[in-house]
Design a protein around this motif. Structure first.
Motif, short mmCIF file in Angstrom:
data_model
loop_
_atom_site.label_atom_id
_atom_site.label_comp_id
_atom_site.label_asym_id
_atom_site.label_seq_id
_atom_site.Cartn_x
_atom_site.Cartn_y
_atom_site.Cartn_z
N GLU A 109 -60.46 -105.71 -30.92
CA GLU A 109 -59.88 -104.39 -30.66
C GLU A 109 -58.74 -104.11 -31.65
O GLU A 109 -58.62 -103.00 -32.17
CB GLU A 109 -59.36 -104.34 -29.22
N ALA A 110 -57.92 -105.10 -31.94
CA ALA A 110 -56.81 -104.95 -32.88
C ALA A 110 -57.34 -104.60 -34.27
O ALA A 110 -56.87 -103.64 -34.91
CB ALA A 110 -55.97 -106.22 -32.93
N MET A 111 -58.31 -105.36 -34.77
CA MET A 111 -58.84 -105.12 -36.11
C MET A 111 -59.53 -103.77 -36.19
O MET A 111 -59.39 -103.05 -37.17
CB MET A 111 -59.81 -106.24 -36.48
N SER A 112 -60.25 -103.39 -35.15
CA SER A 112 -60.94 -102.11 -35.13
C SER A 112 -59.94 -100.95 -35.18
O SER A 112 -60.13 -99.97 -35.92
CB SER A 112 -61.80 -102.01 -33.87
N THR A 113 -58.87 -101.06 -34.41
CA THR A 113 -57.85 -100.00 -34.38
C THR A 113 -57.15 -99.88 -35.73
O THR A 113 -56.89 -98.77 -36.21
CB THR A 113 -56.82 -100.29 -33.28
N ILE A 114 -56.86 -101.01 -36.35
CA ILE A 114 -56.20 -100.99 -37.66
C ILE A 114 -57.10 -100.31 -38.69
O ILE A 114 -56.66 -99.45 -39.46
CB ILE A 114 -55.83 -102.43 -38.10
N LEU A 115 -58.38 -100.67 -38.72
CA LEU A 115 -59.31 -100.07 -39.67
C LEU A 115 -59.48 -98.57 -39.42
O LEU A 115 -59.54 -97.78 -40.37
CB LEU A 115 -60.66 -100.78 -39.62
N ASP A 116 -59.56 -98.18 -38.13
CA ASP A 116 -59.68 -96.76 -37.78
C ASP A 116 -58.45 -95.97 -38.25
O ASP A 116 -58.58 -94.85 -38.76
CB ASP A 116 -59.85 -96.58 -36.28
N ALA A 126 -53.62 -115.59 -40.68
CA ALA A 126 -54.33 -115.63 -39.39
C ALA A 126 -53.34 -115.73 -38.24
O ALA A 126 -53.49 -115.05 -37.21
CB ALA A 126 -55.31 -116.80 -39.36
N LYS A 127 -52.28 -116.54 -38.39
CA LYS A 127 -51.27 -116.68 -37.32
C LYS A 127 -50.54 -115.35 -37.11
O LYS A 127 -50.29 -114.95 -35.98
CB LYS A 127 -50.26 -117.77 -37.68
N HIS A 131 -50.04 -106.39 -28.95
CA HIS A 131 -50.41 -104.97 -28.88
C HIS A 131 -51.81 -104.70 -28.30
O HIS A 131 -52.07 -103.57 -27.87
CB HIS A 131 -50.34 -104.34 -30.28
N PHE A 132 -52.71 -105.67 -28.30
CA PHE A 132 -54.09 -105.43 -27.88
C PHE A 132 -54.57 -106.54 -26.97
O PHE A 132 -53.99 -107.62 -26.90
CB PHE A 132 -55.00 -105.31 -29.12
N LYS A 133 -55.72 -106.26 -26.32
CA LYS A 133 -56.31 -107.27 -25.43
C LYS A 133 -57.07 -108.33 -26.23
O LYS A 133 -57.04 -109.51 -25.89
CB LYS A 133 -57.25 -106.61 -24.44
N THR A 134 -57.77 -107.88 -27.26
CA THR A 134 -58.58 -108.82 -28.05
C THR A 134 -58.30 -108.64 -29.54
O THR A 134 -57.80 -107.60 -29.97
CB THR A 134 -60.09 -108.60 -27.81
N HIS A 135 -58.66 -109.67 -30.32
CA HIS A 135 -58.50 -109.58 -31.76
C HIS A 135 -59.45 -108.53 -32.35
O HIS A 135 -59.11 -107.84 -33.32
CB HIS A 135 -58.78 -110.94 -32.43
#
Length: 126
Positions: free
Chosen positions: A30-37, A14-15, A24-28
């Motif tokens: 957005e980060a997870m969504s981009t990684i999955l995409d 988690a850390k 790299h991103f504004k929110t967590h």
């Protein structure tokens, strides 16, 4: 507004994700969504290796470049320089310097001896 859900991760993971997400991103989300995409669109698994890294590619290129340099040097040494020397010798207009013949030792020693001598008049006949 979208609702949130709780997912349990180990503290260390988690850390790491939070640090990555903040840089790299504004929110967590957005980060997870981009990684999955990324994994979905590229049709790859996160467990797969993507191939050689930049370092390994660079090392292979350097080896090949060194091999090409060695080949060029060999061609220059065995083909180019001798060919150039032969062509230059064909187009030389100077006459070669004539060197005196080297005599064998036995002939050189024989010539040191005087073969003919003048007759000397006896000193009392003058």
């Amino acid at each position: 507004m979208d609702s949130f859900i709780t997912i349990r991760f180990k503290r260390k993971t988690a850390k790491r994700f939070q640090e990555f997400s903040k840089t790299h991103f504004k929110t967590h989300t957005e980060a997870m969504s981009t990684i999955l995409d990324f994994f979905f669109y590229n049709e790859i698994s996160p467990k797969e290796k993507l191939g050689p890294t930049g370092r390994t590619i660079e090392a292979k290129l350097l080896k090949r470049i060194n091999a090409v340099i060695a080949i060029v040097r060999d061609v220059e040494k065995t083909q180019t320089k001798p060919t150039v020397a032969m062509i230059q010798s064909l187009f030389q207009t100077e006459e070669p310097i004539k060197k005196p013949l080297i005599l064998e030792k036995k002939y050189a020693e024989e010539k040191k001896e005087v073969r003919f001598r003048e007759k000397q008049k006896p000193s009392n006949q003058l």
